[in-house]
Scaffold this motif. Structure first.
Motif, PDB file in Angstrom:
ATOM      1  N   PRO A   1      -8.673   0.362 -12.593  1.00 46.79           N
ATOM      2  CA  PRO A   1      -8.434   1.416 -11.586  1.00 46.79           C
ATOM      3  C   PRO A   1      -7.236   1.135 -10.683  1.00 46.79           C
ATOM      4  O   PRO A   1      -6.647   2.068 -10.119  1.00 46.79           O
ATOM      5  CB  PRO A   1      -9.743   1.433 -10.784  1.00 46.79           C
ATOM      6  N   HIS A   2      -6.851  -0.148 -10.547  1.00 48.82           N
ATOM      7  CA  HIS A   2      -5.738  -0.484  -9.659  1.00 48.82           C
ATOM      8  C   HIS A   2      -4.372  -0.199 -10.281  1.00 48.82           C
ATOM      9  O   HIS A   2      -3.346  -0.371  -9.622  1.00 48.82           O
ATOM     10  CB  HIS A   2      -5.831  -1.966  -9.247  1.00 48.82           C
ATOM     11  N   LEU A   3      -4.368   0.228 -11.549  1.00 49.30           N
ATOM     12  CA  LEU A   3      -3.105   0.636 -12.172  1.00 49.30           C
ATOM     13  C   LEU A   3      -2.774   2.096 -11.854  1.00 49.30           C
ATOM     14  O   LEU A   3      -1.659   2.551 -12.109  1.00 49.30           O
ATOM     15  CB  LEU A   3      -3.172   0.458 -13.692  1.00 49.30           C
ATOM     16  N   LYS A   4      -3.746   2.812 -11.283  1.00 48.88           N
ATOM     17  CA  LYS A   4      -3.512   4.219 -10.950  1.00 48.88           C
ATOM     18  C   LYS A   4      -2.399   4.352  -9.920  1.00 48.88           C
ATOM     19  O   LYS A   4      -2.316   3.571  -8.971  1.00 48.88           O
ATOM     20  CB  LYS A   4      -4.797   4.850 -10.414  1.00 48.88           C
ATOM     21  N   ASP A   5      -1.526   5.313 -10.139  1.00 42.82           N
ATOM     22  CA  ASP A   5      -0.385   5.627  -9.272  1.00 42.82           C
ATOM     23  C   ASP A   5       0.715   4.572  -9.300  1.00 42.82           C
ATOM     24  O   ASP A   5       1.631   4.612  -8.468  1.00 42.82           O
ATOM     25  CB  ASP A   5      -0.836   5.852  -7.814  1.00 42.82           C
TER      26      ASP A   5
ATOM     27  N   MET B   1       0.835  -1.204   0.000  1.00 42.98           N
ATOM     28  CA  MET B   1       0.000   0.000   0.000  1.00 42.98           C
ATOM     29  C   MET B   1       0.876   1.263   0.000  1.00 42.98           C
ATOM     30  O   MET B   1       1.898   1.303   0.662  1.00 42.98           O
ATOM     31  CB  MET B   1      -0.923  -0.007   1.225  1.00 42.98           C
ATOM     32  N   LYS B   2       0.429   2.251  -0.756  1.00 40.41           N
ATOM     33  CA  LYS B   2       1.202   3.482  -0.847  1.00 40.41           C
ATOM     34  C   LYS B   2       1.225   4.220   0.486  1.00 40.41           C
ATOM     35  O   LYS B   2       0.192   4.414   1.136  1.00 40.41           O
ATOM     36  CB  LYS B   2       0.587   4.378  -1.923  1.00 40.41           C
ATOM     37  N   LYS B   3       2.406   4.629   0.906  1.00 41.86           N
ATOM     38  CA  LYS B   3       2.548   5.353   2.164  1.00 41.86           C
ATOM     39  C   LYS B   3       2.098   6.806   1.992  1.00 41.86           C
ATOM     40  O   LYS B   3       2.317   7.418   0.946  1.00 41.86           O
ATOM     41  CB  LYS B   3       4.000   5.310   2.638  1.00 41.86           C
ATOM     42  N   ILE B   4       1.479   7.338   3.037  1.00 40.08           N
ATOM     43  CA  ILE B   4       0.963   8.706   3.030  1.00 40.08           C
ATOM     44  C   ILE B   4       1.834   9.581   3.929  1.00 40.08           C
ATOM     45  O   ILE B   4       2.191   9.186   5.041  1.00 40.08           O
ATOM     46  CB  ILE B   4      -0.501   8.746   3.519  1.00 40.08           C
ATOM     47  N   GLY B   5       2.164  10.771   3.433  1.00 42.36           N
ATOM     48  CA  GLY B   5       2.993  11.681   4.219  1.00 42.36           C
ATOM     49  C   GLY B   5       2.439  13.091   4.301  1.00 42.36           C
ATOM     50  O   GLY B   5       3.114  14.000   4.790  1.00 42.36           O
ATOM     51  N   PHE B   6       1.178  13.272   3.816  1.00 39.70           N
ATOM     52  CA  PHE B   6       0.620  14.627   3.768  1.00 39.70           C
ATOM     53  C   PHE B   6      -0.867  14.580   4.089  1.00 39.70           C
ATOM     54  O   PHE B   6      -1.591  13.697   3.618  1.00 39.70           O
ATOM     55  CB  PHE B   6       0.838  15.245   2.383  1.00 39.70           C
ATOM     56  N   ASP B   7      -1.323  15.558   4.891  1.00 36.08           N
ATOM     57  CA  ASP B   7      -2.731  15.675   5.284  1.00 36.08           C
ATOM     58  C   ASP B   7      -3.343  16.885   4.578  1.00 36.08           C
ATOM     59  O   ASP B   7      -3.138  18.033   4.982  1.00 36.08           O
ATOM     60  CB  ASP B   7      -2.829  15.838   6.807  1.00 36.08           C
TER      61      ASP B   7
ATOM     62  N   ASP C   1       2.427   6.620 -13.773  1.00 30.65           N
ATOM     63  CA  ASP C   1       3.571   7.522 -13.932  1.00 30.65           C
ATOM     64  C   ASP C   1       4.650   6.784 -14.717  1.00 30.65           C
ATOM     65  O   ASP C   1       5.293   5.873 -14.199  1.00 30.65           O
ATOM     66  CB  ASP C   1       4.124   7.949 -12.569  1.00 30.65           C
ATOM     67  N   ILE C   2       4.848   7.177 -15.965  1.00 29.81           N
ATOM     68  CA  ILE C   2       5.807   6.477 -16.816  1.00 29.81           C
ATOM     69  C   ILE C   2       6.951   7.389 -17.229  1.00 29.81           C
ATOM     70  O   ILE C   2       6.750   8.582 -17.489  1.00 29.81           O
ATOM     71  CB  ILE C   2       5.129   5.873 -18.071  1.00 29.81           C
TER      72      ILE C   2
END
Length: 502
Positions: free
Chosen positions: A460-464, A1-7, A487-488
């Protein structure tokens, strides 16, 4: 899972409160918006968790008090400058932005063509806007702006450019990209407001660099990497340090022009400026939203690598100069980063080399590698049936659905029929199917084929996800990846020697 660092929510609350605090000081505030008001994908990439539409949502909360002037430099329209994130020209982006602002209920006052010189293509664009009911204004270039203050404020300066009538206390001045004349527009409006007896102020909402992060923080370096074409360099704001004894980060253009801009504002208002530094002019509260600095730093480093590929590709296409390439190389050295630190780069290159050795060929092999959300790497190569973009996406969908490689998502007969349509009826000289063509075929097959339907639902799961290509993508495939949110990057090598189809 992508880590989050901003609110984003916390950021929006603090940012909107600070803007309103600044507005209260004037009858009208001209707020220069730097960066992207909508779809700020750079901020999204370097600040995991950042809402790419955060700024327009912020304005939505202020919509009763705000209206927008969109600036676009006539020269950018004339040379068909393209917005990289969307792959569309600046004039088309202006139309897109108007639609987006209206959807949020924010009033678009007008479109301002800056430094207009009567260019034919610009005239056509202006006519199109006017016939669509959009108010259009033009500003001519002022000789000596901004350094020659006497000329700027003289009879041949701001006085010759028309005043744009505004009615709300916050006037947001934005643009499709940098160098569009936003600051000059704000100052021009302040000049005319003062003549009308109104007290108007100026502030700048520039997302990057982040003034209260360290100079060499990866987020600030990523901004410098994103603007190498503008020759922007991050610097310590010496005016801020002298005034307050505190370190603040800004960039060279703002610092260099600050004394002149301050003098222009003082001459316009007839008062001493409330600003002691270029940082004072800003209203950026981005740092308040950072919740995990280590996550943000890693994301910013990946953006620096991504930008290095962008610059090399722009150079190959004739869109960037050698100075930009050298500057980017210095940034990589300074941060200790290599292109191979981007996860999909080596898998793509290694697979291409393996294919090349297997078929005993000297020709470059087109391969794309995609890093899936779980970190697993899949690849796709160009064949006689489909190109690497299409193959990689299909292989990614198979992996996400746990479908065996031996199972065809699409019947070869269907794909061959589409090929014949391309070559025999549409007279295309490129028989291989693109990602867009294959995805349309997949969508149709999903209606009757349960296996295709399972794969189709995984899109949709290819996003990010992150991807890399060993060759330069054509425009169609590049846009398909962007629309899917992948992102390529790619190596700066054309797939063939064919000049037109590359």
């Amino acid at each position: 899972m992508k880590k989050i660092g901003f609110d984003s929510e916390k950021y929006l609350q603090e940012q909107s409160a600070y803007i309103l605090e600044r507005v209260q000081q004037y009858d009208k505030l001209y707020l220069e918006f730097g960066g992207k008001l909508i779809g700020d994908k750079h901020a999204k990439r370097v600040l995991p968790g950042f809402d790419e539409d955060a700024k327009i949502k912020l304005l939505h909360t202020l919509k009763e008090k705000a209206e927008i002037i969109i600036c676009v430099y006539a020269g950018d329209i004339e040379r068909n400058k393209v917005r990289e994130d969307y792959g569309i020209t600046y004039d088309q982006d202006v139309l897109r932005l108007i639609d987006e602002y209206r959807a949020y209920g924010i009033s678009v006052n007008s479109v301002l063509i800056t430094r207009y010189q009567g260019q034919p293509t610009v005239k056509v664009f202006m006519t199109k806007l006017e016939r669509s009911g959009i108010s259009v204004c033009i500003h001519r270039e002022i000789e000596g702006y901004p350094a020659n203050v006497e000329a700027v404020l003289g009879e041949e300066g701001f006085a010759t450019n028309p005043y744009i009538k505004t009615t709300k206390p916050i006037v947001v001045v934005t643009a499709p990209g940098p160098g569009s004349g936003k600051l000059a527009t704000c100052l021009n409006q302040m000049y005319h407001e003062n003549k009308l007896g109104n007290e108007a102020g100026y502030a700048k909402f520039e997302t990057f660099p982040v003034w209260n992060l360290p100079l060499k923080h990866p987020v600030n370096i990523a901004y410098e990497a994103a603007t190498v074409d503008l020759k922007d360099v991050n610097m310590i704001d010496n005016y801020h340090y002298e005034a307050y004894g505190k370190v603040a980060v800004n960039y060279n253009r703002d610092i260099e022009t600050f004394p002149v801009i301050k003098r222009i504002i003082e001459r316009i208002t007839g008062k001493a400026s409330v600003y002691s530094s270029p940082t004072d002019m800003g209203v950026n509260r981005l740092k308040s939203g950072i919740t995990d600095d280590s996550v943000v730093q890693e994301a910013a480093k990946q953006e620096i690598i991504r930008r290095s590929f962008v610059v090399e590709n722009d150079y190959k296409k004739g869109l960037a100069d050698e100075d930009s390439v050298r500057h980017m190389q210095v940034i990589l050295e300074e941060t200790g980063l290599k292109k191979e630190d981007r996860a999909p780069v080596l898998p793509a290159r290694n697979y291409a080399k393996a294919i090349q050795a297997q078929i005993d060929s000297t020709n470059l092999q087109a391969v794309i590698a995609i890093e899936l959300p779980n970190g697993e790497m899949i690849t796709g190569r160009t064949t006689t049936l489909m190109d690497a973009s299409a193959a990689a996406i299909l292989n990614g969908l198979k992996k996400l659905t746990n479908i065996s490689d031996e199972i065809d998502l699409l019947s070869p007969m269907i794909l061959q029929t589409i090929q014949r349509l391309k070559t025999d009826d549409l007279n295309s000289r490129v028989p291989t199917l693109s990602a867009n063509e294959v995805l349309i075929a997949l969508a149709i097959s999903a209606v009757t084929n349960p296996t295709s339907e399972l794969a189709y639902k995984q899109l949709p799961h290819l996003k990010d996800t992150q991807a890399h290509s060993t060759v330069i993508l054509n425009r169609e495939n590049e846009q398909t990846f962007k629309k899917l949110g992948i992102d390529i990057t790619n190596d700066p090598v054309y797939p063939t020697e064919n000049l037109y189809y590359n």
